[in-house]
Design an enzyme around this catalytic site. Structure first.
Site, PDB file in Angstrom:
ATOM      1  N   GLU A 148      -4.081 -65.178  15.442  1.00  8.12           N
ATOM      2  CA  GLU A 148      -2.847 -65.556  14.748  1.00  8.12           C
ATOM      3  C   GLU A 148      -2.870 -65.085  13.306  1.00  8.12           C
ATOM      4  OE1 GLU A 148      -1.702 -69.652  15.117  1.00  8.12           O
ATOM      5  OE2 GLU A 148       0.068 -69.388  13.839  1.00  8.12           O
ATOM      6  N   GLU A 244       6.713 -74.566  16.461  1.00  5.68           N
ATOM      7  CA  GLU A 244       5.648 -75.268  15.757  1.00  5.68           C
ATOM      8  C   GLU A 244       6.252 -75.949  14.533  1.00  5.68           C
ATOM      9  OE1 GLU A 244       1.063 -74.048  15.070  1.00  5.68           O
ATOM     10  OE2 GLU A 244       2.508 -72.738  14.125  1.00  5.68           O
TER      11      GLU A 244
HETATM   12 MN    MN Z   1       1.282 -70.957  14.031  1.00  9.83          MN
END
Ligand code: MN
Length: 285
Positions: A148, A244
């Site tokens: 990520e 998120e």
């Molecule tokens: Mn994230």
């Protein structure tokens, strides 16, 4: 496009007791998502049998993400710390496998947290070797590993998609991909479109987090959503898009502090998740 839509577990709960697991999985299904992303910072905290039953009951799939910590940082120069990190990553991989999932991502390549110095050459090599090691284990279970792209205050190894693609290229495994997150892109990238195109060109656009600039509800901050979703449509992205969001309304003692969640961006998880799902429906389909 037939994307899979996910929601991060911390929209619902800060832990994974039986009651929390039930609430998180049931609510995810109720709001029309296909997948729940489990915050697996402590993989041992998950009751696999219970979680599997809940996923089956509600017709959901699971993915997992985590960030390593100081004692498990695979970008450390200290081999013992790297070894501890690999054990943590292996445990998270086992969790994903046992839940029938096919994705493990996040800041799996370093500590999730603020560094006060750049990563060293040796530390970066340790990180690349560790992700290669993890990817080989993951391949046995058909699991993809995502690195990520995360802002400078949460890692010093991969802050831009360009860095992620270079890292992934060096790892050189077919099941390692770049994981993009709009919240981080908004801090580090020069546009919301180019990184999507670059990751796609490399054949490595593997997973997407949608987060608003303040980590609250989608569409209420400064992210250029038309540019981002336009780019996903342009490259025909049909993978997972996971919402998120973090608020002081739901607290995980470790993760909330690491992510600097000091204020309340929402109180009502259901209202938040329903709104985000509608936003995604409007923009992606
Ligand atoms: Mn994230």
């Amino acid at each position: 496009m037939a994307n899979t839509f996910g929601v991060h577990g911390m929209v619902w709960v800060g832990g994974w007791s039986a009651a929390e697991a039930e609430k998180a999985v049931a609510s995810t299904a109720e709001c029309g998502y296909d997948l729940i992303e489990l915050p697996a910072l402590d993989p041992a905290a998950f009751d696999v049998d219970l979680t599997s039953r809940l996923l089956d009951k509600h017709g959901l799939r699971a993915a997992a993400s985590l960030g390593l910590d100081e004692a498990t940082d695979v970008s450390s120069e200290d081999g013992a710390v790297v070894g501890a990190g690999r054990r943590r990553l292996a445990d998270a991989l086992t969790l994903v496998r046992d839940l029938g999932g096919d994705y493990l991502g996040g800041v799996v390549f370093s500590k999730l947290g603020r560094y006060t110095e750049p990563v060293t050459e040796r530390g970066r090599s340790h990180s690349i070797e560790s992700i290669g090691w993890l990817a080989d284990r993951a391949a046995d279970s058909g699991i993809t590993i995502g690195v990520e792209v995360c802002n400078r205050y949460e890692t010093n190894v991969i802050n831009t998609v360009e860095q992620a693609l270079a890292f992934v290229d060096e790892v050189d495994r077919p099941n390692v991909v770049a994981h993009l997150d709009t919240y981080h892109m908004n801090i580090e990238e020069t546009s919301m479109r180019e990184p999507v195109l670059a990751a796609h060109r490399a054949g490595k656009l593997g997973y997407v987090h949608v987060g608003e600039s303040h980590r609250g509800q989608l569409g209420t901050g400064t992210i250029d959503w038309p540019a981002f979703f336009g780019a996903l449509a342009e490259v025909g992205y049909d993978g997972t898009i996971t919402f998120e969001s973090f608020s002081s309304a739901v607290v995980d003692r470790s993760l909330s502090s690491t992510l600097a969640i000091w204020r309340n961006t929402w109180d009502d998880s259901l209202e938040l998740a329903r709104g985000a799902r509608a936003f995604l429906r409007d923009h992606v389909g």
